[in-house]
Design an enzyme around this catalytic site. Structure first.
Site, PDB file in Angstrom:
ATOM      1  N   SER A  90      -1.327  -2.821 -12.359  1.00 27.98           N
ATOM      2  CA  SER A  90      -1.292  -1.494 -12.975  1.00 27.98           C
ATOM      3  C   SER A  90      -0.320  -1.507 -14.143  1.00 27.98           C
ATOM      4  O   SER A  90       0.489  -2.413 -14.298  1.00 27.98           O
ATOM      5  CB  SER A  90      -0.849  -0.463 -11.941  1.00 27.98           C
ATOM      6  OG  SER A  90       0.435  -0.776 -11.484  1.00 27.98           O
ATOM      7  N   ASP A  92       6.448   8.566  -7.113  1.00 25.24           N
ATOM      8  CA  ASP A  92       5.646   7.465  -6.584  1.00 25.24           C
ATOM      9  C   ASP A  92       5.996   7.387  -5.096  1.00 25.24           C
ATOM     10  O   ASP A  92       6.914   6.686  -4.705  1.00 25.24           O
ATOM     11  CB  ASP A  92       6.037   6.181  -7.338  1.00 25.24           C
ATOM     12  CG  ASP A  92       5.167   4.991  -6.962  1.00 25.24           C
ATOM     13  OD1 ASP A  92       4.133   5.194  -6.308  1.00 25.24           O
ATOM     14  OD2 ASP A  92       5.533   3.858  -7.325  1.00 25.24           O
TER      15      ASP A  92
END
Lengths: 514, 514
Positions: free
Chosen positions: A207, A269
């Protein structure tokens, strides 16, 4: 009574060339008959039909001559999702209420969600039925410890089902992931090179950064093309044994790609989202064996052994639920790895290690070999305790570099990472010893300097914990692509003396003076 | 090192006439030098300076000829916040990181926030530094029971400090609020009329609907102008003793006005936000005495006596912390009040009660008198136990209607509420008895029909719990302003047979068949 968009007069589609990123947006004249008759306003969500396709878009009203009354203006993502042509006759209607939002609300109020509920949330996200505020609410509601292992398993499965999944027809397809939080810890390109050189299949997708100054995809993008289609990714893996692609372009977990954009904006996150994000991508990429690297340190993402154990346990339970072989490696997270922090600066470190250069960062090299070694042992390619040595030999022999070069060429050609024109050096105020480094503050400074959006931006760290430095030695150098961002980074650094703890020779602490 | 937007070349401001509602948005050519040099992209937030003013805006990139490269396009809210003129030379720069977002993250991860942290969040919201996704995260993080009474007190104070506050110079300024969840429970205009007729000062501001088919402001807007400036509101209260204004236009709690817009999109209205929202507006409006109406019922917002007690206790603790006299009245929340659900339909009920008509809904009249009576007792205008009777007399004497008429005239003139052209009648399938009504499902149908955005839309309810009806009697009528929304409401109703429980004469349940 069925839904009948056909009853309303069509509008002519116009591509406005406005990039509202992933949130499809429709622009309508406030005085158009359809807005008046349907009661649309600037807070509305609207369904747009063209042929067999439809989208749900956010509405922006236009009260100027930007559009004709019979025109409907489209943002880039809305235009592309509908595959429109100019003047296409589109039809608008009130979208059905998004039922899965009631599950998001249930989560906000502390209820457990079952697999079907999570699947309906993820499907609606992938179908574009969630506005950014809805994504933000879902992410926030899953924050902290809000998801239990059953829910994380369900979320992971839902994410896999919502995208494509590769079947390599092999018994062993290996992958790795680092939970992050340690600036410069860019072992992945080295590990993939070592493992593919040993003949393993490693279809690595990475990512972009979520809350850090660089993700592996950001770093690899300074070296080669990472925006591969699924077909090109398969081709690279077929010829090279592995790849280093950006997960977002292969769309292996499209829900995660959308969630990550909002997670980045929120700088959140959470553990559940993290595990689901990681494992959904591994499963979709066809992995059978996965190694998770958890750096543990007081200023790393995972701060204590207890937190690391808890995270490792969740990873293992969810992986077992999903039939994935998973091992966890806890690593030292007390300070950054290598010298560079930021996409291009980390790429330079990777190249030095792979090219087996004498001045290559020893810590990065050692961590990559330790991880690759554990993975070689995991799949039975090395005896227990011999993997790390084997990995070192693969680097020393030059075959890891050869493999890396081959993968980059197959992805579109190896290129030189960019170099930043604006710099600022932080100088040691006196003779001293470096006794502490704050990963989080360093990451913040690197981000203020422009990383990862500006690939050359970041920090070059010249010292490690335990180093003795003389007065006027450079402790770190901030790199930026423009003066504005350099200013911000420098300003923040001067306000925050805790980036580094310096202890002078007489034994007094002098925290980061400069 | 100081921040220097002056170093970058100015751009010429252009009003694009795009209404992005409250989120200020800037449109820039992707190929403009400033985007390339500063690394701006469609995920950026950007600071815009003009003269002494500045805003933080979201950025949308333009990849068409919609703008010249040296132009910066502005959304309506961005243009108005900066008070721009065409071709004004504006300067762009990277905004400083919004520090208070770290407090939002701390809340997501379960930490208690102190007064200063809450104040910095609220100040940043009012200054426009939060994008919608940040507001969504803050609202979600405060969901469920996430805020304790200390935090709710801090949040309330922060909201009051961020706006203007009226001092009436009086010992008693009285106000009321209903926590909602009961469709049609529109007692406020009646209560205000009764209390002002008794000589009390009632500077009532109301919100628009958050998650319901109508708020008092939505209903009052069908009868008169509610968008008063603070000056006009003061004038109306000075001459009439009270007002019925929309809180959003007087901007007494500007943070709350912004939060409510996103709460509405998320359909989330948590306890902490609710208390802070209500009490901040009461304090800002200069109230000294407040009555809170909590309807309790299985399908009301507050479903059990335990939940009501808990909410009442929080209201009382926070009010005491803030020096506000507060009483709570628990009322029956088992079914809707009056006949109408939706702005105009509720307005018709209010007029019938105030005009003392024989067919006025008795339940609405009785609730309003009970509440007004409790408030008269609270400020010592009536003896204990005599307030409700006094309130009834004020209606019967015609002085409540006179007062209501006077307030509406002072606010801009009394008008007739609109009537909906599209209707659908739900018919009793057989002779039966109404044994249950679902407030939530009814509210959902009314919202699908277009309420509150379409003022004439909603539901007219022809039965109450306990009523016996004959086959083919109309149970309820859906009202809509257009065919599309009528379809949705009807379609949903046919899928959900639990809007009403009907028991037939033989004692069997037949749930909402039709």
């Amino acid at each position: 009574m069925s839904f009948t968009p056909e009853k309303m007069a069509p509008l002519k589609a116009r591509r406005l060339g406005i990039d509202t990123h992933h949130e499809p947006t429709l622009f309508l004249r406030a005085d158009s008959p359809i807005c008046r008759s349907e009661g649309f306003d600037s807070l509305s969500r609207v369904r747009v039909d063209w042929g067999e396709r439809h989208i749900i878009a956010s509405l922006n009203m236009v009260c100027s001559e930007l559009l004709e009354p019979e025109q409907a203006g489209f943002s880039e993502s809305a235009w592309e999702r509908l595959e429109l042509v100019p003047n296409a006759e589109i039809r608008l209607s009130h979208p059905r209420p998004v039922q899965s939002l009631s599950h998001v609300r249930a989560k906000v109020f502390g209820h457990e969600l079952d697999e079907l509920q999570l699947q309906s949330i993820i499907n609606d996200i992938v179908e574009g039925r969630y506005a950014d505020v809805h994504l933000a609410a879902f992410i926030t509601a899953c924050g902290d410890d809000a998801l239990n292992d059953r829910e994380i398993t369900g979320l992971t499965q839902a994410m896999v089902k919502a995208g494509s999944r590769i079947d390599w027809g092999l018994e062993q397809v290996i992958d790795k992931h680092c939970v992050g939080g340690l600036p410069g810890n860019r072992t992945t390109p080295i590990v993939v090179s070592i493992l593919t050189a040993c003949g393993l299949t490693v279809p690595k997708t990475s990512s972009r950064a979520i809350t850090s100054p660089a993700g592996t995809a950001d770093t690899m993008e300074t070296l080669t093309d990472v925006a591969l289609s699924l077909e090109r990714m398969r081709e690279v893996v077929r010829t090279q044994g592995g790849c280093l692609a950006w997960g977002g372009s292969v769309r292996l977990s499209p829900a995660d790609d959308l969630l990550i954009q909002v997670e980045r904006a929120l700088d959140i996150d959470s553990e559940g989202q993290l595990i689901a994000s990681v494992l959904s991508k591994k499963l979709a990429a066809g992995a059978t064996h996965v190694l998770i690297d958890i750096p543990v340190g007081p200023t790393a993402k995972v701060r204590s052994q207890e937190a690391a154990d808890k995270l490792a346990q969740s990873f293992q339970i969810v992986a077992a639920n999903l039939g994935l072989k998973l091992e966890v490696l806890m690593t030292d997270g007390s300070q950054p790895v290598g010298r560079g922090i930021g996409p291009a600066l980390e790429a330079h470190d990777i190249l030095a290690v792979l090219k087996n250069k004498a001045d290559a960062p020893a810590d990065l090299r050692q961590r990559a070999c330790k991880i690759a070694g554990a993975m070689l042992e995991m799949v039975g390619q090395s005896q227990s305790g011999e993997g790390e040595k084997r990995a070192q030999e693969v680097i020393e022999s030059g075959s890891a570099w050869e493999k890396f070069h081959g993968i980059c060429e197959a992805q579109g050609g190896l290129k030189n990472p960019p170099v930043a024109p604006y710099r600022y050096a932080l100088i040691a105020p006196h003779d001293c010893c470096v006794t502490g480094i704050d990963n989080r503050q360093l990451a913040k400074v690197a981000k203020l300097a422009g990383a990862p959006a500006d690939p050359a931006a970041g920090i070059e760290l010249h010292v490690k914990i335990g180093d003795r430095v003389s007065q006027y030695d450079t402790l770190l150098t901030i790199h930026a692509e423009n003066a504005g961002e350099l200013n911000y980074a420098v300003e923040y650094l001067s306000d925050h003396t805790l980036v580094m703890t310096l202890t002078n020779e007489k034994g007094n602490d002098s925290e980061g003076e400069h």
